[in-house]
Design an enzyme around this catalytic site. Structure first.
Site, PDB file in Angstrom:
ATOM      1  CG  ASP A  28      -2.157   0.862   1.004  1.00 15.63           C
ATOM      2  OD1 ASP A  28      -3.181   0.647   1.671  1.00 15.63           O
ATOM      3  OD2 ASP A  28      -2.087   1.775   0.156  1.00 15.63           O
ATOM      4  CD1 TRP A  29       1.110   6.973   0.378  1.00 13.22           C
ATOM      5  CD2 TRP A  29       0.683   6.833  -1.805  1.00 13.22           C
ATOM      6  NE1 TRP A  29       1.525   8.146  -0.190  1.00 13.22           N
ATOM      7  CE2 TRP A  29       1.272   8.099  -1.529  1.00 13.22           C
ATOM      8  CE3 TRP A  29       0.339   6.566  -3.118  1.00 13.22           C
ATOM      9  CZ2 TRP A  29       1.527   9.042  -2.527  1.00 13.22           C
ATOM     10  CZ3 TRP A  29       0.582   7.510  -4.105  1.00 13.22           C
ATOM     11  CH2 TRP A  29       1.175   8.713  -3.820  1.00 13.22           C
TER      12      TRP A  29
END
Ligand code: GLC
Length: 717
Positions: free
Chosen positions: A270-271
């Site tokens: 994820d980011w």
């Protein structure tokens, strides 16, 4: 599915340098137009394997730049013609529940209990998004959630693993189609793997405590279904589980995801999740983050450029083996080959049948609406005089819900005011709209009105990522509107636009009917208003428990039994409730009303005993029930079947959904519904991830929601 591309992938891998291999594991953020040339040099050097088409950490909340297909094709051309290895980049974007045409939020899709309709809608979404060169979506989000304070409950499939699994299949098949290499197919991404929805306190990005037993039986099933449906990618989640960040966990990312679920695609972080290992106290520096994540099985690094900046030295020093690196690159190449990117790296923008997409969006929005209360006031007639009030009459953006990056607004998304005037106008009725409250100047109208219609709920800006609420009831001013409306002595209808199952105990007494409309997308306004006026008969069912008040969280239907009758079934017991409140749900899982009525009869079990060996060898228990429309208008009923394993080596839930059938019935029409239960339905996972079925007695419940009475007892001997 993806391993069949290994021969070609290994050929490509053989010809790659260390730097080019590392580049394939780097997902870079699309730069502004002013930096495209500098960016192309990185592409020429093979440093970029993927581009994320968003420009902020919370893409669901912030305005995102529109996609410019020419720019993306130009960057891809640089990769295909000016780099040495000529490997296409894969473009990813958060196409969560729509592109230019927006569909209901995923929690609403789950409420439709109609996986086939959802699959059709997501086929259209893929067609819409791929026409603008998005090869890969960071969707479906499959995080089960029992805490509606968590803003991201909107993106998920609710609280039940069976319903979530059916939706997971529908999403993946919708996005990926029958041929992943087709130009209108996009690679799906099952996220957030794993356990993010159990975020402590319903606060985002928080820690989780999840036993392996809960993980295998509640949290993993939709991911297992997505993998089985062929999802090409999985996104690792921000959270830790019991002190172990998923991002650096070989247990979750390799042993379970690949070993137990058999996943063959690639995992993306994820980011900035790789970089977060430092704050989580696992890593000292950038290189440490990279080493831990890649060795755990996290293939591609999203946006924080840790892999591209540190992997070369880690491989040369042996802290990351060349074999580990090659395996990760191989998995990325497999998916790119399966997606047809090598053969068709560019996109020609093409026209799509927008009218068809919009019609399907409205259909799903209507099918997802849940009528939770109706004293008979609904449906309204179009020739009536209505006083309507809402804080959202003209708020088009709210109707899309969170995570709608590219939704067309303006006239493409009719407002509530527009839909109300149009629909009532059709019948010669009159609508007097008072913005935000029943003001004194509406007394004239109130004197002439038949009904007061309140369009209430929550803004999309308090739902989604990093948007949790400590109190999930309506706001005090909205509660005041309900009270004031009731004081007029008129019938009062409440339509609730929301991204979570709001706690409605404080307003329920003032509303003679309550329709949960969710955030329904491009046609949310028409779907809701046409339902209120009877053009649609609501058929949605609660995909998640509606608690009476925030203090009751967590409350979910598939709970195990206490040693005392504390959960009654599902929270109600005179002695063991809270001292200040009944503990039962306001509306239970699977619940929903219709404008007609349905009757269940003649439930039959083909047999109530089955041999253990027979069921292991594939034999199933078969049940039938008749469902009749006993009212005066056509409608859809969702018949549901639940089980309870009465005695096992581990505590089993008091109810588990194991099947549902949504059927359309004309007035007076009766249909027979069949359910089959076998090894897959009656067994469960042990903490070590092995699946087991144990002999003994099971109770079977067939009916309209999780409170259905017992229909049968069956014995596995
Ligand atoms: C966000 C979200 C994730 C999304 C990603 C890219 O932080 O957690 O769901 O896909 O970043 O926008």
């Amino acid at each position: 599915m993806f391993k069949e591309y290994d021969i070609r992938a290994k050929e490509i891998l053989k010809g790659m340098t260390l730097e080019e291999k590392i580049g394939q594991l780097n997902q870079s953020v699309l730069p502004g137009e002013d930096r495209l040339e500098e960016y192309k040099d990185k592409i020429r050097r093979g440093e970029i394997g993927s581009i994320i088409l968003t420009t902020s950490a919370t893409a669901g909340n912030d305005e995102q730049k529109a996609i410019v297909v020419e720019h993306l094709n130009s960057l891809q051309k640089t990769a295909m013609e000016e780099s040495r290895v000529k490997i296409p980049m894969i473009y990813g974007r958060d196409v969560i529940h729509g592109h230019h045409t927006v569909y209901p939020i995923p929690l609403a899709s789950a409420a439709s209990f109609d996986p086939e309709l959802v699959r059709q809608c997501y086929r259209c979404i893929a067609e819409d998004a791929t026409s603008e060169s998005t090869h890969w979506t960071f969707s479906p989000m499959l995080d089960l959630c029992r805490d509606p304070r968590w803003g991201r409950i909107i993106e998920g499939p609710g609280e039940d693993p069976y319903l979530a699994s059916r939706m997971a299949e529908a999403y993946v098949k919708g996005f990926q189609g029958d041929d992943l290499s087709a130009p209108d197919s996009m690679v799906a991404c099952a996220k957030h793997y794993v356990g993010y929805g159990f975020s402590e306190g319903g606060r985002d990005y928080h820690r989780t405590e999840i036993s392996d037993y809960t993980l295998y039986n509640y949290v993993l099933p939709p991911f297992r279904a997505a993998v089985k449906a062929g999802a090409g990618t999985v996104m690792s989640s921000f959270n830790d589980i019991n002190g172990e960040p998923v991002t650096s966990s070989k247990k979750y990312l390799t042993d379970i995801l690949r070993g137990n679920l058999g996943f063959e695609g690639f995992v993306i972080a994820d980011w900035f999740a790789v970089s977060q290992l430092k704050r989580q106290g696992l890593a000292e520096d950038m290189a440490d983050c990279t080493r831990l994540a890649l060795n755990a099985g996290l293939d591609m690094d999203m946006a924080d450029e840790h892999y591209i900046n540190t992997l070369r030295d880690l491989v040369l020093s042996g802290e990351v083996s060349m074999e580990t690196l090659d395996e990760a690159v191989l998995r990325v190449l497999r998916v790119k080959l399966a997606a047809g990117l090598f053969d068709n790296p560019y996109v020609e923008a093409k026209k799509i049948d927008r009218a068809h997409h919009v019609a399907l969006s409205e259909k799903l929005a209507a099918e997802s609406m849940v009528l939770v209360k109706n004293d008979g006031v609904l449906p309204l007639r179009k020739d009536q005089t209505i006083v309507a009030s809402s804080p959202f009459f003209d708020d088009r953006r709210l109707l899309h819900g969170s995570w709608a990056l590219d939704g067309y607004l303006g006239a493409s998304t009719p407002s509530l005011r527009e839909a109300l005037n149009e629909v009532v106008g059709q019948g010669g009725g009159t609508v007097y709209t008072c913005d935000y409250g029943i003001h004194d100047n509406s007394t004239y109208w109130l004197a002439h009105a038949d009904t007061v219609l309140l369009l209430l709920g929550e803004s999309h800006t308090v739902t989604g990522e990093a948007r949790c609420r400590s109190d999930i009831s309506l706001t005090p001013d909205q509660e005041a509107i309900c009270r004031k409306a009731k004081a007029t002595g008129k019938k009062v209808v409440g339509v609730i636009f929301c991204g979570r199952p709001l706690a409605l105990e404080s307003v329920e007494p003032y509303l003679d009917a309550i329709l949960i409309a969710w955030h329904g997308g491009t046609r949310a306004a028409h779907a809701a208003i046409k339902t209120v006026f009877g053009d649609y008969n609501p058929s949605g069912r609660a995909p998640v428990t509606f608690v009476r008040r925030t203090g009751h969280i967590p409350l979910y239907y598939n709970v195990t039994s206490s040693g005392r009758p504390v959960d009654g079934y599902y929270g109600e017991h005179p002695e063991f409730c809270y001292t200040d409140s009944p503990a039962s749900p306001l509306y239970p899982f699977g619940y929903g009303l219709s404008y007609t009525t349905f009757e269940y009869s003649d439930a039959k079990a083909e047999r109530c005993e089955i041999g253990y060996e027979d069921i292991i060898n594939g034999e199933k228990l078969k049940f039938t029930v008749k469902v009749k429309n006993t009212g005066d208008r056509a409608g859809k009923e969702t018949a549901q079947i639940y089980i309870r394993d009465l005695k096992a080596s581990y505590m089993r839930p008091l109810r588990e959904l194991k099947g549902f059938k949504k059927i359309a019935l004309e007035p007076g029409e009766e249909k027979e519904v069949t359910f089959e239960l076998g090894y897959e339905e009656l067994g469960f996972y042990l903490p070590d991830g092995s699946y087991t079925l144990e002999r003994g007695l099971f109770e079977i419940y067939i009916g309209k929601d999780c409170l259905a009475g017992k229909s049968f007892e069956v014995f596995v001997k």
